[in-house]
Design an enzyme around this catalytic site. Structure first.
Site, mmCIF file in Angstrom:
data_model
loop_
_atom_site.group_PDB
_atom_site.id
_atom_site.type_symbol
_atom_site.label_atom_id
_atom_site.label_comp_id
_atom_site.label_asym_id
_atom_site.label_seq_id
_atom_site.Cartn_x
_atom_site.Cartn_y
_atom_site.Cartn_z
ATOM 1 N N ASN A 18 -1.096 85.226 29.287
ATOM 2 C CA ASN A 18 -0.887 84.621 30.595
ATOM 3 C C ASN A 18 -2.123 84.697 31.488
ATOM 4 O O ASN A 18 -2.233 83.941 32.451
ATOM 5 C CB ASN A 18 0.343 85.222 31.264
ATOM 6 C CG ASN A 18 1.598 84.616 30.664
ATOM 7 O OD1 ASN A 18 1.651 83.399 30.436
ATOM 8 N ND2 ASN A 18 2.588 85.431 30.363
ATOM 9 N N HIS A 54 5.546 91.085 23.355
ATOM 10 C CA HIS A 54 5.656 89.811 24.070
ATOM 11 C C HIS A 54 5.802 88.651 23.084
ATOM 12 O O HIS A 54 4.848 88.296 22.396
ATOM 13 C CB HIS A 54 4.403 89.647 24.954
ATOM 14 C CG HIS A 54 4.431 88.453 25.851
ATOM 15 N ND1 HIS A 54 3.293 87.916 26.405
ATOM 16 C CD2 HIS A 54 5.452 87.693 26.307
ATOM 17 C CE1 HIS A 54 3.622 86.873 27.147
ATOM 18 N NE2 HIS A 54 4.914 86.717 27.099
ATOM 19 N N SER A 84 6.471 89.309 30.373
ATOM 20 C CA SER A 84 5.321 88.410 30.260
ATOM 21 C C SER A 84 4.212 88.835 31.203
ATOM 22 O O SER A 84 3.116 88.295 31.132
ATOM 23 C CB SER A 84 5.749 86.975 30.559
ATOM 24 O OG SER A 84 6.364 86.906 31.821
ATOM 25 N N GLU A 132 2.462 89.313 21.048
ATOM 26 C CA GLU A 132 1.370 90.019 21.734
ATOM 27 C C GLU A 132 1.830 91.469 21.918
ATOM 28 O O GLU A 132 2.859 91.719 22.546
ATOM 29 C CB GLU A 132 1.119 89.336 23.084
ATOM 30 C CG GLU A 132 -0.163 89.721 23.772
ATOM 31 C CD GLU A 132 -0.381 88.920 25.081
ATOM 32 O OE1 GLU A 132 0.612 88.436 25.679
ATOM 33 O OE2 GLU A 132 -1.541 88.796 25.493
HETATM 34 N N1 3HC Z 1 14.618 77.133 19.093
HETATM 35 C C1 3HC Z 1 14.378 77.140 17.781
HETATM 36 N N2 3HC Z 1 13.700 76.171 17.151
HETATM 37 C C2 3HC Z 1 13.256 75.151 17.896
HETATM 38 C C3 3HC Z 1 13.483 75.060 19.279
HETATM 39 C C4 3HC Z 1 14.201 76.124 19.883
HETATM 40 N N3 3HC Z 1 14.441 76.148 21.201
HETATM 41 N N4 3HC Z 1 12.909 73.928 19.736
HETATM 42 C C5 3HC Z 1 12.351 73.314 18.676
HETATM 43 N N5 3HC Z 1 12.563 74.057 17.573
HETATM 44 C C6 3HC Z 1 12.092 73.758 16.214
HETATM 45 C C7 3HC Z 1 12.745 72.510 15.667
HETATM 46 O O1 3HC Z 1 13.971 72.809 15.019
HETATM 47 C C8 3HC Z 1 11.713 72.031 14.663
HETATM 48 O O2 3HC Z 1 11.832 72.792 13.474
HETATM 49 P P1 3HC Z 1 11.455 72.160 12.048
HETATM 50 O O3 3HC Z 1 9.961 72.016 12.037
HETATM 51 O O4 3HC Z 1 11.953 73.200 11.099
HETATM 52 O O5 3HC Z 1 12.155 70.862 11.961
HETATM 53 C C9 3HC Z 1 10.373 72.418 15.309
HETATM 54 O O6 3HC Z 1 10.699 73.448 16.273
HETATM 55 C C10 3HC Z 1 9.741 71.266 16.032
HETATM 56 O O7 3HC Z 1 10.676 70.787 16.969
HETATM 57 P P2 3HC Z 1 10.833 69.267 17.406
HETATM 58 O O8 3HC Z 1 10.418 68.370 16.271
HETATM 59 O O9 3HC Z 1 12.191 69.058 17.958
HETATM 60 O O10 3HC Z 1 9.886 69.108 18.670
HETATM 61 P P3 3HC Z 1 8.351 69.296 18.784
HETATM 62 O O11 3HC Z 1 7.613 68.980 17.542
HETATM 63 O O12 3HC Z 1 8.040 68.595 20.036
HETATM 64 O O13 3HC Z 1 8.183 70.885 19.024
HETATM 65 C C11 3HC Z 1 8.014 72.797 20.383
HETATM 66 C C12 3HC Z 1 8.840 71.540 20.062
HETATM 67 C C13 3HC Z 1 8.038 73.731 19.175
HETATM 68 C C14 3HC Z 1 8.692 73.449 21.559
HETATM 69 C C15 3HC Z 1 6.550 72.333 20.677
HETATM 70 O O14 3HC Z 1 6.545 71.353 21.671
HETATM 71 C C16 3HC Z 1 5.656 73.474 21.143
HETATM 72 O O15 3HC Z 1 5.150 74.247 20.363
HETATM 73 N N6 3HC Z 1 5.460 73.550 22.483
HETATM 74 C C17 3HC Z 1 4.618 74.596 23.090
HETATM 75 C C18 3HC Z 1 5.427 75.844 23.221
HETATM 76 C C19 3HC Z 1 4.656 76.943 23.862
HETATM 77 O O16 3HC Z 1 3.478 76.825 24.212
HETATM 78 N N7 3HC Z 1 5.323 78.070 24.029
HETATM 79 C C20 3HC Z 1 4.758 79.225 24.696
HETATM 80 C C21 3HC Z 1 5.191 79.219 26.108
HETATM 81 S S1 3HC Z 1 4.481 80.524 26.988
HETATM 82 C C22 3HC Z 1 5.500 81.810 26.721
HETATM 83 O O17 3HC Z 1 6.542 81.746 26.095
HETATM 84 C C23 3HC Z 1 5.031 83.098 27.269
HETATM 85 C C24 3HC Z 1 5.601 83.419 28.595
HETATM 86 O O18 3HC Z 1 5.120 84.691 28.960
HETATM 87 C C25 3HC Z 1 5.297 82.421 29.700
#
Ligand code: 3HC
Length: 289
Positions: free
Chosen positions: A194, A144, A121, A156
């Protein structure tokens, strides 16, 4: 079109596990390597749970789900990765550990066409590539992914100074085959994601520290006002507060600018062991974890 048939994924954590699953769903045989004895069982259980859920929701048929799961093998030995035609590394964010690993991967997979991708990252792709002999450095590329990998649309694609055009083009093709949207960035601290995301998260900690609002209000305002799926403090817990500090350090050092220093409150939470979801407490508490 990507012609990858067997992918090696190094690291069976949340990111490595997610990458392995999306690759298997795209028809690619995957070997996941993790030296930690319990890692494979945990990863396999998560894969099964995610595929069961996909079947329940009608997003996959049972035979397709079973076929995807059957494409994923696990090993503790890095030597078992010989013969793979693509590698994605998703281990701990430590430059010297990654460089050691890439040296080993270069030796185990000497074929110049086998790309060595890192899911880092924030660590420089150019620096990781420089650990390899000169004629192998063009194989290293940043790939990424975002957490949770099965859900997030982006890969990315980061080109190091030595990365060849061919490897970049094949990385783009592979990301598309995995159902993701590849977007390219150059190898600068934090890349794009990031460089932009982490200062915003850091600023949310400053807002909390300076008493602008309580965490729930900061997150609520950003969720409802900016349409973010998670507020920045909740997202910090999800990413890991230690990871946030690490990335801010990379930005501050790499850009030589103190405005990227991690907020003292963020650093203090890390010192107290409050790392977010993974420790059950960060900004918020997660008793079930
Ligand atoms: N693995 C797989 N699928 C997952 C999951 C996981 N850990 N968590 C949630 N899901 C799926 C669910 O099964 C659901 O699927 P569906 O639409 O087919 O039913 C869908 O995601 C939505 O889940 P939920 O209804 O349980 O919950 P939310 O609607 O609150 O979504 C979330 C959860 C997808 C995590 C949402 O909150 C989100 O998009 N959050 C932001 C995530 C983000 O910004 N990630 C980037 C982080 S930065 C990064 O990774 C880079 C690094 O360098 C720091």
């Amino acid at each position: 079109m990507s012609d990858i048939r067997r992918m090696a994924v190094v690291g069976a954590g949340q990111m490595g596990g997610g990458i392995a699953l999306v690759a298997a769903q795209a028809g690619i045989a995957v070997t996941v390597q993790d030296a930690f004895p319990g890692a494979a069982d945990k990863c396999r259980a998560l894969h099964r749970k995610l595929m069961d859920r996909a079947v329940e929701k009608g997003k996959a048929t049972r035979p397709d789900a079973d076929a995807a799961l059957a494409r994923i093998g696990f090993t503790q030995s890095i030597d078992d990765l010989a013969g793979a035609d693509w590698v994605v590394e998703a281990i701990v964010e430590d430059a010297s550990i990654k460089k050691d690993l890439f040296r080993k991967l270069g030796a185990i997979l000497p074929d110049q066409r086998v790309a060595l991708a890192t899911n880092t990252s924030s660590i420089s792709i150019t620096e990781i590539a420089a650990a390899l002999p000169k004629d192998h450095q063009h194989r290293v590329v940043g790939m990424h992914f975002f957490n949770p990998v099965p859900v997030m649309a982006l890969v990315e694609v980061i080109r190091g100074l030595q990365t060849s055009d061919d490897v970049v083009a094949r990385t783009v093709a592979l990301a598309e085959r995995l159902g993701k949207t590849p977007l390219k960035a150059n190898d600068r601290p934090g890349f794009v994601s990031n460089r932009v995301l982490m200062p915003m998260i850091n600023e949310a900690f400053y807002a909390w520290m300076h008493g602008v609002a309580e965490p729930e209000a900061i997150d609520g305002i950003m969720k409802l006002g900016c349409n973010f799926p998670m507020g920045p403090l909740r997202l910090a817990d999800f990413i890991g507060l230690d990871t946030c500090v690490h990335i801010m350090n990379v930005l501050a050092d790499g850009l030589n600018d103190d405005r990227y220093r991690a907020c003292p409150l963020l650093r203090q939470l890390v010192t107290a062991g409050r790392l977010g979801d993974k420790t059950g407490r960060g900004v918020y508490e997660y008793p079930q974890k």
